[in-house]
Motif scaffolding. Structure first.
Motif, PDB file in Angstrom:
ATOM      1  N   THR A  32       0.837  -1.192   0.000  1.00 48.41           N
ATOM      2  CA  THR A  32       0.000   0.000   0.000  1.00 48.41           C
ATOM      3  C   THR A  32       0.878   1.250   0.000  1.00 48.41           C
ATOM      4  O   THR A  32       2.038   1.211   0.409  1.00 48.41           O
ATOM      5  N   THR A 178     -12.824   1.780   4.945  1.00 50.68           N
ATOM      6  CA  THR A 178     -11.476   1.224   4.955  1.00 50.68           C
ATOM      7  C   THR A 178     -11.479  -0.217   5.450  1.00 50.68           C
ATOM      8  O   THR A 178     -12.348  -0.644   6.203  1.00 50.68           O
ATOM      9  N   GLU A 179     -10.490  -0.979   4.975  1.00 48.51           N
ATOM     10  CA  GLU A 179     -10.141  -2.295   5.522  1.00 48.51           C
ATOM     11  C   GLU A 179     -11.302  -3.292   5.495  1.00 48.51           C
ATOM     12  O   GLU A 179     -11.474  -4.086   6.419  1.00 48.51           O
ATOM     13  N   ASP A 206     -10.484   2.906   0.897  1.00 48.92           N
ATOM     14  CA  ASP A 206      -9.067   2.568   0.981  1.00 48.92           C
ATOM     15  C   ASP A 206      -8.890   1.161   1.552  1.00 48.92           C
ATOM     16  O   ASP A 206      -9.604   0.746   2.473  1.00 48.92           O
ATOM     17  N   ILE A 207      -7.957   0.418   0.980  1.00 49.66           N
ATOM     18  CA  ILE A 207      -7.520  -0.897   1.477  1.00 49.66           C
ATOM     19  C   ILE A 207      -8.679  -1.889   1.532  1.00 49.66           C
ATOM     20  O   ILE A 207      -8.807  -2.686   2.470  1.00 49.66           O
ATOM     21  N   ARG A 209     -10.301  -5.340   0.299  1.00 46.51           N
ATOM     22  CA  ARG A 209      -9.612  -6.581  -0.055  1.00 46.51           C
ATOM     23  C   ARG A 209      -9.968  -7.058  -1.463  1.00 46.51           C
ATOM     24  O   ARG A 209      -9.133  -7.674  -2.132  1.00 46.51           O
ATOM     25  N   ASN A 230      -5.455   1.587  -3.011  1.00 51.68           N
ATOM     26  CA  ASN A 230      -4.834   0.455  -2.307  1.00 51.68           C
ATOM     27  C   ASN A 230      -5.732  -0.770  -2.216  1.00 51.68           C
ATOM     28  O   ASN A 230      -5.766  -1.459  -1.183  1.00 51.68           O
TER      29      ASN A 230
END
Length: 376
Positions: A32, A178-179, A206-207, A209, A230
């Motif tokens: 990232t 996120t995540e 963001d981020i 999967r 990312n």
């Protein structure tokens, strides 16, 4: 994202191009990158003094209602009871059941309101915020942290921050997601239906999967002014992935406008229409997709298409228009496509690639496939 188990083998077959992309060990070498504040501020600037905060009546959820280490039941009861809700200005802990948002709801987040998904994500429908079979829903300034980095055992490719299934007249304004273990946001259906009149405006994902945003079945879907960065961990690994699950899905009037994709594992934006392929001419689908003002910075590919890799007789028809694109620092070719001819018409115009050789390769590659043209 949330394909039913009975379709998984079918999905693996039609997504061969994407699977090949992720089998070379690339994901393991991905890292990232920090997005500059200059880029973030262009797309994510939530307004906490807008008209959404002056709605009358609105039920204000006091932080004293949040007791213990699981707030799912109390928040779900409030959502079920009240049409307009101002969530408390603190972290809300949500378990594996997620939150179900019914029809005629307005859910408003304050500056420090954050939903933390406790997980675990295990299979289909493991979404955090679930807008299923609903209409007239607005979610304002949501901040959602998924369970990607949880120490719990998790499985599958599902668990979106926000999932919209078979729903109509939905607005998601300035999400910060996120995540997530699956997608950041999912829009579509799981049973041959579609979602309609769905708008995502502003925000930053963001981020994630799987994908930042997945669109599988919909009419009048608009994604505008959003940053997606990312994305990596499970193919397709795209910022935005427009991809039907099977031939009952539809993609009509899909508009992506003024979006930025940054350092995503595979493509900034990918379009995979293999799921619409069929051996029955009566089931053949037409699609229309407009991508206007796409900036990609540092994804493996700025743009990717996989349109006709099955053995079925009839692939999708319709039009894809990509204009005013700026693809920078691509780690591989700026535009990757499967080599087979296809019936969908693709028109590129005003495409800027920062590398001279990659610009030439792009222009050369599209001359070799039917129904693709480049205009100025």
């Amino acid at each position: 994202m949330m394909y039913k188990d009975i379709f998984q083998l079918f999905f693996l077959r039609i997504s061969l191009g994407f699977v090949l992309l992720s089998c070379d060990g690339f994901a393991q070498g991905f890292s990232t990158k920090v997005v500059s504040q200059q880029i973030v501020s262009k797309y994510y600037s939530p307004n906490y003094k807008s008209q959404y905060y002056t709605t009358d009546p609105i039920f204000i959820v006091g932080p004293e209602l949040l007791k213990g280490d699981d707030h799912t039941a109390v928040i779900q009861k409030i959502i079920d009871t009240h049409p307009n809700i101002l969530l408390p200005n603190t972290t809300i802990l949500i378990n594996k059941n997620g939150l179900k948002i019914g029809s005629d709801k307005k859910i408003v987040f304050q500056k420090n309101t954050k939903i933390k998904f406790l997980g675990p994500a295990n299979g289909s429908y493991s979404d955090v915020v679930k807008i299923y079979d609903a209409h007239n829903v607005e979610v304002i300034n949501p901040i959602i942290v998924g369970s990607r980095n949880s120490n719990l055992e998790q499985s599958g490719q599902w668990s979106a921050g926000i999932s919209v299934l078979n729903s109509k007249n939905i607005k998601i304004i300035n999400p910060r997601i996120t995540e997530t273990y699956g997608d950041g946001i999912f829009i579509g259906s799981e049973n041959g239906g579609f979602s309609e009149n769905v708008t995502i405006y502003g925000g930053w994902i963001d981020i994630a999967r799987r994908n930042g945003i997945s669109i599988t079945s919909g009419k009048n879907i608009k994604v505008q002014n959003i940053l997606i960065s990312n994305t990596f961990g499970h193919d397709p690994e795209s910022g935005i992935d427009i991809e039907p699950s099977w031939d009952k899905d539809i993609l009509e009037n899909i508009v992506v406008n003024n979006v930025c994709t940054f350092n995503n594992g595979s493509a900034g934006i990918s379009i995979n229409l293999n799921g619409l392929s069929t051996n029955d001419i009566k089931k053949a689908k037409a699609t229309n997709i407009l991508i206007d003002g796409h900036t990609d910075i540092g994804s493996r590919h700025g743009f990717l298409t996989s349109l006709n890799v099955t053995q079925d007789m009839f692939d999708a028809t319709g039009n894809i228009i990509i204009k005013n694109a700026d693809w920078k620092l691509s780690r591989d070719v700026a535009y990757w496509k499967t080599p087979q001819d296809h019936r969908v018409n693709i028109t590129f115009s005003r495409i800027k690639i920062d590398n001279v050789q990659k610009q030439r390769d792009f222009e050369s590659s599209i001359k070799k496939t039917q129904n693709i043209k480049l205009t100025q």
